[in-house]
Design a protein around this motif. Structure first.
Motif, short mmCIF file in Angstrom:
data_model
loop_
_atom_site.label_atom_id
_atom_site.label_comp_id
_atom_site.label_asym_id
_atom_site.label_seq_id
_atom_site.Cartn_x
_atom_site.Cartn_y
_atom_site.Cartn_z
N PRO A 35 0.80 -1.22 0.00
CA PRO A 35 0.00 0.00 0.00
C PRO A 35 0.84 1.28 0.00
N ALA A 36 0.27 2.32 -0.57
CA ALA A 36 0.86 3.65 -0.52
C ALA A 36 0.68 4.25 0.86
N LYS A 37 1.50 5.27 1.15
CA LYS A 37 1.33 6.01 2.40
C LYS A 37 1.14 7.49 2.09
N ILE A 38 0.52 8.19 3.03
CA ILE A 38 0.49 9.65 2.99
C ILE A 38 1.03 10.17 4.31
N ASN A 39 1.53 11.39 4.30
CA ASN A 39 2.02 12.06 5.51
C ASN A 39 0.96 13.01 6.02
N LEU A 40 0.39 12.71 7.18
CA LEU A 40 -0.53 13.65 7.81
C LEU A 40 0.23 14.84 8.39
N SER A 41 1.46 14.60 8.77
CA SER A 41 2.36 15.70 9.15
C SER A 41 3.78 15.28 8.84
N LEU A 42 4.60 16.25 8.50
CA LEU A 42 6.02 15.99 8.21
C LEU A 42 6.81 17.19 8.68
N ASP A 43 7.67 16.97 9.66
CA ASP A 43 8.50 18.04 10.19
C ASP A 43 9.96 17.61 10.12
N LEU A 60 13.52 18.62 11.77
CA LEU A 60 13.97 19.36 12.94
C LEU A 60 15.36 19.96 12.77
N ARG A 61 16.26 19.17 12.17
CA ARG A 61 17.64 19.63 12.01
C ARG A 61 18.36 18.73 11.03
N LYS A 62 19.49 19.19 10.54
CA LYS A 62 20.34 18.38 9.67
C LYS A 62 21.25 17.52 10.55
N ARG A 63 21.32 16.23 10.26
CA ARG A 63 22.11 15.31 11.04
C ARG A 63 23.54 15.22 10.49
N ASN A 64 24.42 14.67 11.29
CA ASN A 64 25.81 14.51 10.87
C ASN A 64 25.96 13.54 9.70
N ASP A 65 24.99 12.60 9.55
CA ASP A 65 25.08 11.63 8.46
C ASP A 65 24.51 12.17 7.15
N GLY A 66 24.10 13.44 7.15
CA GLY A 66 23.58 14.04 5.93
C GLY A 66 22.07 14.00 5.82
N PHE A 67 21.41 13.15 6.62
CA PHE A 67 19.96 13.10 6.63
C PHE A 67 19.41 14.19 7.55
N HIS A 68 18.09 14.39 7.51
CA HIS A 68 17.43 15.29 8.44
C HIS A 68 16.77 14.49 9.56
N GLU A 69 16.80 15.03 10.76
CA GLU A 69 16.04 14.48 11.87
C GLU A 69 14.58 14.88 11.64
N VAL A 70 13.69 13.88 11.59
CA VAL A 70 12.31 14.16 11.22
C VAL A 70 11.33 13.69 12.28
N GLU A 71 10.13 14.25 12.23
CA GLU A 71 8.96 13.75 12.95
C GLU A 71 7.84 13.70 11.92
N MET A 72 7.32 12.50 11.69
CA MET A 72 6.29 12.34 10.67
C MET A 72 5.16 11.46 11.19
N ILE A 73 3.95 11.86 10.88
CA ILE A 73 2.80 10.98 11.10
C ILE A 73 2.40 10.44 9.73
N MET A 74 2.54 9.13 9.56
CA MET A 74 2.22 8.50 8.27
C MET A 74 1.10 7.49 8.45
#
Length: 288
Positions: free
Chosen positions: A8-16, A18-32
């Motif tokens: 199944p597909a997903k949607i994001n009810l919220s996507l935040d 927070l900051r850029k991580r040392n590994d190059g990714f972003h620290e996120v908070e998401m409701i999916m």
């Protein structure tokens, strides 16, 4: 031995972010949450040890670039599996759409091969393995509704939202998630109220859910692609209760509580976009 499983597909009810991580990714908070637009994954065990992928859509890679292929190869190598598998993917989820189609295909492959190859892994173990393939794969292993943190691989399942219709509309463009995140300035965006969204879901407060829809990536994608902004505005105009872009886009979704309004939104959007779907929320992924 064969297995068919929905992805199944997903949607994001919220996507935040927070900051850029040392590994190059972003620290996120998401409701999916998952919706019932799904690819179908057909797995057939082979004895020659090879992994082969075929896809119903010719523009989707059928080699090591395909996430389902990567999922099979990772399991095979990690657990020294001598058997191979033929993977046939029937695509219904649009590609590069912000709906985690490739990630869901990978998650379905992990779950299906766990049974076919008799690996005996738990969902938690499959989710950890899935995180090595992509940030959304862990969520797709579980399905349902969840809070995703870290780079998206730390999953805490929560209550499902109240039943409603979901209208999905995708313009004929693809969006690079990496490019969108690269352009995002986390210090200069309005952040999501994740706690308020979780509270609204817990209380089954449909209006509260619509009021707290938020995606920090919208500001980037809408500036880059005016057609996405236009679809969002039209979806609001036709009467969707809540409207948001999913993931990095370009798909926009609208939540509709009443079926009587569903047809107005769906038919109205067909005049602006060829890829429009009317689907429902679902609570969990199917297994073989």
């Amino acid at each position: 031995m064969k297995c068919s499983i929905k992805a199944p597909a997903k949607i994001n009810l919220s996507l935040d972010a927070l900051r850029k991580r040392n590994d190059g990714f972003h620290e996120v908070e998401m409701i999916m949450t998952t919706v019932d637009l799904a690819d179908r994954i057909d797995l057939t065990v082979t004895e020659d040890g090879t992994i082969k992928v075929d896809v119903s859509e010719g523009f989707v890679p059928n080699d090591h670039r395909n996430l389902a292929y990567q999922a099979a190869a990772l399991l095979q190598a990690r657990f020294n599996v001598k058997q191979g598998v033929f993977i046939y993917i029937t695509k219904r989820i649009p590609v590069a759409a912000g709906l985690a189609g490739g990630s869901s295909d990978a998650a379905a492959t992990l779950k299906g091969l766990n049974e076919l190859w008799s690996l005996g892994l738990s969902l938690d173990e499959l989710a950890i393995i899935g995180a090595e393939i992509g940030s959304d794969v862990s969520f797709c292993v579980y399905g349902g509704t969840a809070l995703a943190t870290g780079r998206g691989e730390i999953i805490q399942q929560i209550d499902s939202p109240p039943p409603c219709w979901v209208i999905l509309a995708k313009p004929p463009i693809g969006v690079s998630t990496a490019d969108v995140y690269k352009r995002l300035n986390v210090a200069n965006v309005e952040h999501a109220n994740t706690e308020a969204m979780i509270d609204a879901i817990t209380k089954q407060d449909f209006k509260g859910i619509c009021q707290n829809l938020h995606n920090v990536l919208e500001s980037v994608t809408l500036d880059l692609y005016p057609e996405v902004r236009n679809i969002k505005e039209q979806m609001k105009r036709f009467g969707a209760d809540g409207v948001l872009m999913s993931g990095s886009g370009p798909t926009v979704f609208g939540l509709v509580e009443r079926e009587s309004r569903l047809h107005r939104v769906y038919n109205g959007l067909r005049g602006f976009c060829s890829h429009v779907y009317a689907v429902r929320l679902i609570r969990s992924n199917n297994t073989c």
